[in-house]
Motif scaffolding. Structure first.
Motif, PDB file in Angstrom:
ATOM      1  N   ALA A   1      -7.078   3.255   0.788  1.00 42.77           N
ATOM      2  CA  ALA A   1      -6.900   2.261   1.847  1.00 42.77           C
ATOM      3  C   ALA A   1      -6.441   2.974   3.105  1.00 42.77           C
ATOM      4  O   ALA A   1      -5.772   4.015   3.034  1.00 42.77           O
ATOM      5  CB  ALA A   1      -5.884   1.198   1.425  1.00 42.77           C
TER       6      ALA A   1
ATOM      7  N   LEU B   1     -13.306   2.636   0.899  1.00 44.33           N
ATOM      8  CA  LEU B   1     -12.138   2.541   1.765  1.00 44.33           C
ATOM      9  C   LEU B   1     -11.917   1.121   2.248  1.00 44.33           C
ATOM     10  O   LEU B   1     -12.797   0.518   2.869  1.00 44.33           O
ATOM     11  CB  LEU B   1     -12.318   3.470   2.977  1.00 44.33           C
ATOM     12  CG  LEU B   1     -11.134   3.628   3.924  1.00 44.33           C
ATOM     13  CD1 LEU B   1      -9.980   4.351   3.230  1.00 44.33           C
ATOM     14  CD2 LEU B   1     -11.557   4.401   5.172  1.00 44.33           C
ATOM     15  N   GLU B   2     -10.737   0.579   1.946  1.00 45.55           N
ATOM     16  CA  GLU B   2     -10.312  -0.691   2.522  1.00 45.55           C
ATOM     17  C   GLU B   2      -9.567  -0.378   3.816  1.00 45.55           C
ATOM     18  O   GLU B   2      -8.668   0.470   3.824  1.00 45.55           O
ATOM     19  CB  GLU B   2      -9.393  -1.452   1.565  1.00 45.55           C
ATOM     20  CG  GLU B   2      -8.884  -2.771   2.139  1.00 45.55           C
ATOM     21  CD  GLU B   2      -7.957  -3.515   1.181  1.00 45.55           C
ATOM     22  OE1 GLU B   2      -7.501  -4.612   1.553  1.00 45.55           O
ATOM     23  OE2 GLU B   2      -7.690  -2.991   0.075  1.00 45.55           O
TER      24      GLU B   2
ATOM     25  N   THR C   1      -4.875   2.318  -2.945  1.00 46.16           N
ATOM     26  CA  THR C   1      -5.327   0.942  -2.859  1.00 46.16           C
ATOM     27  C   THR C   1      -4.177   0.000  -3.118  1.00 46.16           C
ATOM     28  O   THR C   1      -3.212   0.346  -3.802  1.00 46.16           O
ATOM     29  CB  THR C   1      -6.465   0.678  -3.873  1.00 46.16           C
ATOM     30  OG1 THR C   1      -6.021   1.053  -5.174  1.00 46.16           O
ATOM     31  CG2 THR C   1      -7.706   1.480  -3.501  1.00 46.16           C
ATOM     32  N   GLY C   2      -4.279  -1.197  -2.577  1.00 47.77           N
ATOM     33  CA  GLY C   2      -3.168  -2.147  -2.658  1.00 47.77           C
ATOM     34  C   GLY C   2      -2.857  -2.592  -4.061  1.00 47.77           C
ATOM     35  O   GLY C   2      -3.745  -2.753  -4.917  1.00 47.77           O
TER      36      GLY C   2
ATOM     37  N   PHE D   1       0.850  -1.181   0.000  1.00 53.35           N
ATOM     38  CA  PHE D   1       0.000   0.000   0.000  1.00 53.35           C
ATOM     39  C   PHE D   1       0.891   1.238   0.000  1.00 53.35           C
ATOM     40  O   PHE D   1       1.670   1.455   0.937  1.00 53.35           O
ATOM     41  CB  PHE D   1      -0.908   0.001   1.227  1.00 53.35           C
ATOM     42  CG  PHE D   1      -1.846  -1.171   1.269  1.00 53.35           C
ATOM     43  CD1 PHE D   1      -3.126  -1.069   0.754  1.00 53.35           C
ATOM     44  CD2 PHE D   1      -1.431  -2.388   1.801  1.00 53.35           C
ATOM     45  CE1 PHE D   1      -3.987  -2.151   0.770  1.00 53.35           C
ATOM     46  CE2 PHE D   1      -2.283  -3.474   1.834  1.00 53.35           C
ATOM     47  CZ  PHE D   1      -3.568  -3.358   1.307  1.00 53.35           C
TER      48      PHE D   1
END
Length: 396
Positions: free
Chosen positions: A374, A347-348, A391-392, A322
């Motif tokens: 994230a 949102l993670e 985001t990843g 990330f």
């Protein structure tokens, strides 16, 4: 419940054709009653066995190689070792004990036996189980293995290496308690004391207690497959003095990439502020207690010496990272502002070391934007902190 007579039917020419016909049915919750009625009208009392076999074969896709030729029960499938993991263990046995005769004393329907029989370097394969139905299924599923009906706690062979997989489900739920395994784990270890033995256990097994209270002094191997921790394997024989080991298996396009980390690897990583990326190590590495060893290998460092999150300026191959945008105090007002400033709409949330419910926090943050982001929440010292990240992404 499938019987040995059902298995004999399923293995017959008529049974094979009946399975082909059953496979054409949907056998989904909304069609199951009608589908089974149609099977019963044509095949009588064999209808439930046909429906269960087709259902299990469908569920086994991605877990077992060529599942459309397997005979299975629902319970046996739940415990069956994934083919990739079983193949890795078979290769490991062949490496450690070249030419060995290997006896799986809880062989069930043969998920381990298939890979043992196919592995180069293994001399012969024996399987035994108390359940006659599972043995009959193993006879169909596995070529090249000698099968016996026997209690796992009654030695019946002089095999060079023994393999056991005690049942880990009680009352329909998975158990992680040492004393709840069947046959009992300590009884298995005692029965085969002094002989090379590998025991497959649930990944949540408290191996620390096993070492401290019960004197287990062998190797604990934690294995993951495609990001999911699958098992802990207890080896009574150490390998080059290694007592803790993580095996990370990842599949792609039919190939398997393997990474091994052990407690003999260097672990002199440092602790420091975040780099460009935050990386959450594979669960097998975390569960095996080898985060520092893996970090050292890949040039990463820790944000906090007691937290598994790592950071660095690159992502290790095959891992997800990330990209850090900013660090924010773990206060909802500050988080809400930081996310709103970046137009966050989805949102993670990843959490370690802090008591936060991601779903509840996400609701309270009242996201109204469009950008996906994230949020990595953790503890550094005694402070809760959050990293707003992109985001990843997964490295090649």
């Amino acid at each position: 419940m499938i019987t040995t007579d059902d298995v004999a039917f399923l293995r017959s020419r008529l049974g094979v054709k009946a399975l082909e016909n059953a496979s054409a049915l949907e056998l989904k919750p909304d069609t199951l009653i009608g589908d089974v009625a149609a099977l019963r009208a044509r095949y009588g009392e064999r209808a439930p066995a046909l429906a269960e076999t087709v259902h299990c074969r469908r569920r086994a896709a991605g877990r077992l190689v060529d599942p459309q030729h397997w005979l299975l029960t629902d319970e046996a499938l739940q415990q069956a070792t994934a083919s990739v993991v079983a193949a890795a263990r078979a290769a490991e046995i062949a490496r450690r004990f070249p030419g060995a005769v290997v006896h799986d004393v809880t062989c069930s329907v043969g998920a381990e036996l298939v890979e043992l029989a196919a592995a180069d370097g293994i001399g012969a394969v024996i399987g035994s189980d108390l359940d006659p139905v599972r043995l009959a299924m193993a006879a169909h599923n596995v070529d090249g293995a000698t099968l016996l009906r026997a209690d796992a706690l009654t030695p019946v062979s002089t095999a060079d290496v023994l393999l056991a997989d005690p049942a880990r489900r009680r009352g329909g739920s998975r158990t992680f308690r040492i004393e709840d395994l069947s046959p009992p784990l300590l009884d298995v270890l005692t029965t085969y004391a002094g002989r090379p033995l590998a025991v497959k256990c649930a990944p949540g097994l408290d191996y620390g207690t096993l070492r401290a209270r019960f004197g287990f002094d062998g190797q604990v191997q934690i294995t993951s497959l495609d990001g999911w921790v699958r098992e802990a394997c207890l080896w009574t024989e150490l390998d080059d003095g290694i007592s803790q080991r993580a095996t990370v298996l990842r599949t792609s396009g039919g190939a398997v990439r393997t990474e091994e980390v052990t407690d003999r690897d260097p672990d002199d990583t440092r602790v420091g502020p975040s780099g460009r990326w935050i990386v959450d190590p594979d669960g097998a590495i975390v569960r095996a207690g080898l985060v520092r060893h893996w970090a050292t290998r890949h040039g990463l460092w820790q944000l906090d010496p007691k937290i598994a999150y790592l950071t660095g300026d690159s992502i290790p191959p095959g891992e997800r990272g990330f990209a850090v945008l900013e660090q924010v105090p773990m206060k909802e007002k500050a988080l809400r502002k930081a996310l709103a400033d970046r137009d966050c709409g989805s949102l993670e949330i990843l959490v370690r070391g802090v008591d936060v419910d991601p779903d509840q926090l996400r609701k309270r943050l009242r996201l109204k934007g469009k950008a996906p982001l994230a949020l990595v929440i953790t503890r550094i010292g005694s402070r809760g902190v959050a990293f707003v990240c992109e985001t990843g992404v997964r490295a090649d």
